[in-house]
Each structure stands twice: as structure tokens, then as C-alpha cells.
Design a protein around this motif. Structure first.
Motif, PDB file in Angstrom:
ATOM      1  N   LYS A 101       4.068  10.657   3.215  1.00 52.75           N
ATOM      2  CA  LYS A 101       4.742   9.715   4.029  1.00 52.75           C
ATOM      3  C   LYS A 101       3.771   9.689   5.656  1.00 52.75           C
ATOM      4  N   ASP A 102       3.639   8.413   5.993  1.00 56.61           N
ATOM      5  CA  ASP A 102       3.068   8.499   7.868  1.00 56.61           C
ATOM      6  C   ASP A 102       1.316   8.405   7.294  1.00 56.61           C
ATOM      7  N   GLY A 103       0.764   8.618   5.877  1.00 55.55           N
ATOM      8  CA  GLY A 103      -0.486   7.907   5.741  1.00 55.55           C
ATOM      9  C   GLY A 103      -1.038   9.894   5.367  1.00 55.55           C
ATOM     10  N   ASP A 149       1.199  -1.147   0.033  1.00 57.72           N
ATOM     11  CA  ASP A 149       0.123  -0.023   0.277  1.00 57.72           C
ATOM     12  C   ASP A 149       0.740   1.447  -0.303  1.00 57.72           C
ATOM     13  N   LEU A 176       3.920   0.584   2.155  1.00 60.80           N
ATOM     14  CA  LEU A 176       3.629  -0.471   3.068  1.00 60.80           C
ATOM     15  C   LEU A 176       3.835  -1.429   2.988  1.00 60.80           C
ATOM     16  N   ARG A 222      10.271   4.080   2.175  1.00 63.79           N
ATOM     17  CA  ARG A 222      10.521   5.514   1.927  1.00 63.79           C
ATOM     18  C   ARG A 222      10.986   6.385   0.666  1.00 63.79           C
ATOM     19  N   SER A 273       5.137  -5.697   9.620  1.00 66.07           N
ATOM     20  CA  SER A 273       5.132  -5.166   7.312  1.00 66.07           C
ATOM     21  C   SER A 273       6.760  -4.333   8.180  1.00 66.07           C
ATOM     22  N   VAL A 311       8.484  -0.505   5.634  1.00 67.12           N
ATOM     23  CA  VAL A 311       8.174   0.576   5.337  1.00 67.12           C
ATOM     24  C   VAL A 311       9.620   1.321   3.851  1.00 67.12           C
ATOM     25  N   ARG A 322       3.041   4.422  10.102  1.00 62.93           N
ATOM     26  CA  ARG A 322       2.193   3.185   9.212  1.00 62.93           C
ATOM     27  C   ARG A 322       3.178   2.145  10.023  1.00 62.93           C
ATOM     28  N   ASP A 365       5.378   7.778   1.491  1.00 64.74           N
ATOM     29  CA  ASP A 365       5.286   5.927   2.371  1.00 64.74           C
ATOM     30  C   ASP A 365       5.491   4.954   1.409  1.00 64.74           C
ATOM     31  N   SER A 396       8.124   5.832  11.745  1.00 66.59           N
ATOM     32  CA  SER A 396       6.257   6.010  10.147  1.00 66.59           C
ATOM     33  C   SER A 396       4.948   5.508  11.162  1.00 66.59           C
ATOM     34  N   ASP A 434       1.239   5.742  -0.116  1.00 64.90           N
ATOM     35  CA  ASP A 434       0.855   6.837   0.662  1.00 64.90           C
ATOM     36  C   ASP A 434       1.574   7.856   0.678  1.00 64.90           C
TER      37      ASP A 434
END
Length: 398
Positions: free
Chosen positions: A73-75, A69, A105, A197, A193, A195, A148, A103, A146, A71
Motif C-alpha cells: 500500500k502506497d509503495g 506494478d 498500479l 487495492r 492511472s 489503483v 501511488r 496496491d 493512494s 507493491d
């Protein structure tokens, strides 16, 4: 266990039509079959063909596949995800030359994921910022780094991925090859999980204009023991893949002149007032942006003097100058300007920005020189230029 694998179990039961191998002498006839079990003159069994006394039931366990997924950074897109602290992010607006952090994930099943490759797509207009991390990417495995990640990754990445790129499909795909990745089998889904970046920059290309939409996404591939190479799309997918809109500042400049209090005609010694207004209008659309590092140039006409017989001399200006005043709204910034070679301009080393809905007002008071001639026309041309990214900003860090 291996990601994507299917573990099967097939219990089988067989039986015969008579007790024992050839019947039994305890039956009423006190006899056995002439043939062996499964023979034409023997009992019926479960070893195939006519001997169909058997049953099987297949049961399987499917090992989960990885998910991906992409998105911001950090959602979410916030000020610290981009190269400037401005007011554009609420509408996912990003200026030309500004950087954006994304990011990706990646969630893996517990066990081994074989041949993991992440394909990160950046559309034309977004370029990977290779000055960030390692060749534009950072690998984040700690939850503190992160928003996420719920917990730290309980597993191991054997190496930093090998990165290759392919141009096509309206952009560039960056492939990150991780090889085999192991996640501990601790029955905790919150620590499976990590990430990826990445930082990208909105390109300064003639094809990229205000209002353009740039959408980025990612997918992964891995080796499934049963099905070979398997592709997994972004779990969100279109239309909720990360999307930004290109924003650009568009300034207007307007100059007016008044001679002797009214009109535009006069003769030697008459007072002259030039008023120059530079505006960065906020039209309440996603396409507007702040303007930075203004450069202003106005070659002052030689026939306009500070006072009769006194020219505008070169040098830095000061606030409360008797003849020239420059305001950004209610704030005087005359001291950020100078006259150099007869040109009114931004002083070397000074910084002038014009944010959305701000205006710059420049007023020059002078008199017509005694050297003017009848029916002579005196022209004055002002130029302004600006940038879309603040020179005082540093690229967003992540």
C-alpha cells in the motif's frame, strides 16, 4: 486510439518514362508512341510488372500498451498496511493471522484499452480477505486515497470488475475483468492511472512457519487490435515483487522451586518459593514477533498453603499480594490474575501480552502443609499459551 494499435500511413509515388500519355508531338520526331502508357509499345509507367516506376514508404505510429506494478500500500510496507501496529514491518515481517494491504498500479494509454483483465496472484499462505472492500478489493481513482497516484484518473471505469479465481501454480490467481476502459486524450501522462487495492491475510496453516517467504505479483491482459490477446508482466518483476516473511512468537517457560531457603526438600511448615519465568526472546532474526493474549494455568498443589493451615482461596488477586507477585519487567500485573478452582490463571477479561524481549516473572510463596508425608514428591506444572495476533487490533484499513 486503441491501446496496442498501430496506425500506418503509406505514401506512394509513380512516374513515366515520357511526357504525357503517349509521348508528345513536340518531340523532334513529331510523333507519339503507338501504344498506351504501360503497353509494350508505349511508355514505361508505374502500374506494376515491367512498369516498375513507383516507390512507397511505410510509416507507423504505435499506440502505447498498458503497464502494471504491484507493491505494498502506497509503495512501502508500513504499520498502517498491516493488521497490527508493531515493530516487525521494518523487515517485512508479518505474523500468522495478520493482514497486509497491497496496491496494484495500472497505467493506461490515453484512448481505449479493450478487454482489460488484471490477474492478481497470491501464493499459498496468503489468502484474500474478502471482508475488505468488495470481495477483497477496492478500486482507487483519487490521488488523495493512494500515494501511488500523482493525479486523479481522467477517464472512466465502466463497472466494478467481475472477479473469478483459479487455483494452481503454488497459489491462487484472482482475475479482475474490467472490460473496455477509456482514458481522456488530454496529453497528461500523470492522470492515466488507477489503483486496485487488496487485503490478504497470512494463513494459519501447518505448512506456514516462521521464516517462510511469501511473494505476490500481478499481470494484465488486453485485446490488441493487431496481435489479439496480449499479456503484460509487472514492470518491476522478480526479485522486487512484494515479499513478506512470516514471523512467529516463541515463548520459553522455566520453573524453579526452593524449599526452606535452599534445595528442594523439607517437611511440614517449611517455606516454599516457586519462581516461574516466561520469556519472549528477541534473537535479532526476522522470525521473532510479539505474543498476545497470554493464557497461563498453574494448578497450585493442595499441599502448598498460604500459611500453615490456610489454603490459597479462590478469587481475584491484587497488586502487593503477600504471597503471589507477578511482574512484566518492572511493572506489577498481579491484579490481572486470579485463583479459580485452585488454579492460578489470567483473570477473566484481563489482557496480558508479552512483546519481544519482555519477560513475565511469577513468584508464589507458601508453606508445606501438615498433611505432607515422608518421601512424598509434590509436583507443579505450569502451562502458557498465546496468539500471534492481538485481539485488541483491528484489521488494517485502506
Amino acid at each position: 486510439a486503441v491501446a496496442g494499435d498501430e496506425i500506418t500511413k503509406a505514401p506512394t509515388v509513380t512516374w513515366t518514362s515520357l511526357p504525357g500519355e503517349q509521348g508528345t508531338t513536340s518531340n523532334p520526331t513529331q510523333s507519339s508512341t503507338p501504344g498506351l502508357s504501360g503497353d509494350a509499345d508505349g511508355e514505361r509507367a508505374g502500374n506494376g510488372g515491367v512498369n516498375h516506376y513507383s516507390a512507397v514508404d511505410l510509416v507507423g505510429i504505435q499506440i502505447d500498451s498498458p503497464t502494471i506494478d504491484k507493491d505494498f500500500k502506497d509503495g512501502t510496507l508500513t504499520n498502517d498496511d498491516t493488521g497490527m501496529l508493531d515493530n516487525t514491518e521494518a523487515d517485512n515481517r508479518v505474523a500468522v493471522g495478520e493482514t497486509v494491504i497491497f496496491d496494484i498500479l495500472v497505467t493506461l494509454p490515453e484512448g481505449t484499452t479493450q478487454g482489460l483483465v488484471i490477474d492478481d496472484f497470491l501464493p499459498d499462505g496468503l489468502a484474500l480477505d474478502t471482508s475488505f472492500g468488495t470481495n477483497g478489493y477496492r478500486i482507487v481513482t483519487q490521488a488523495v486515497d493512494s500515494g501511488r497516484l500523482t493525479e486523479d484518473l481522467a477517464g472512466s471505469l465502466a463497472r466494478f470488475p467481475t472477479i473469478t479465481s483459479t487455483v494452481g501454480g503454488g497459489g491462487t490467481t484472482y482475475s479482475l475483468d474490467f472490460g473496455d476502459v477509456n482514458v481522456n486524450g488530454d496529453q497528461n501522462v500523470n492522470n492515466n492511472s488507477f489503483v486496485i487495492r487488496a487485503r490478504a491475510v497470512v494463513e494459519n496453516d501447518i505448512a506456514i512457519q516462521a521464516g517462510d517467504s511469501l511473494v505476490t505479483n500481478a499481470e494484465l491482459t488486453f485485446n490488441d487490435p493487431n496481435d489479439g490477446l496480449v499479456t503484460v508482466d509487472d514492470v518491476t518483476g522478480a526479485p522486487v515483487d512484494p515479499q513478506i516473511f512470516v514471523a512467529e512468537p516463541t515463548l520459553t517457560i522455566d520453573q524453579q522451586v526452593t524449599v526452606n531457603g535452599a534445595g528442594t526438600t523439607g517437611d511440614a511448615g517449611d517455606p516454599v518459593v516457586y519462581t516461574i519465568n516466561i520469556v519472549n526472546p528477541d534473537s535479532a532474526t526476522p522470525n521473532d514477533a510479539d505474543a498476545f493474549d497470554l493464557q497461563f494455568s498453574d494448578p497450585l498443589p493442595s499441599l502448598i498453603q498460604r500459611s500453615l493451615g490456610v489454603d490459597f482461596a479462590d478469587g481475584a488477586l491484587t497488586n502487593a499480594d503477600a504471597n503471589i507477585s507477578i511482574f512484566n519487567g518492572a511493572t506489577e500485573i498481579t491484579d490481572r490474575f486470579e485463583i479459580a478452582g485452585g488454579v492460578l490463571q489470567v483473570r477473566t477479561g484481563a489482557k496480558v501480552d508479552l512483546l519481544l524481549d519482555e519477560s513475565l516473572s511469577i513468584t508464589v510463596n507458601g508453606v508445606l502443609s501438615e498433611d505432607v508425608e515422608p518421601n512424598q514428591t509434590i509436583t507443579n506444572k505450569s502451562d502458557v499459551s498465546w496468539t500471534s495476533v492481538d485481539s485488541a487490533s483491528t484489521n488494517a484499513e485502506g
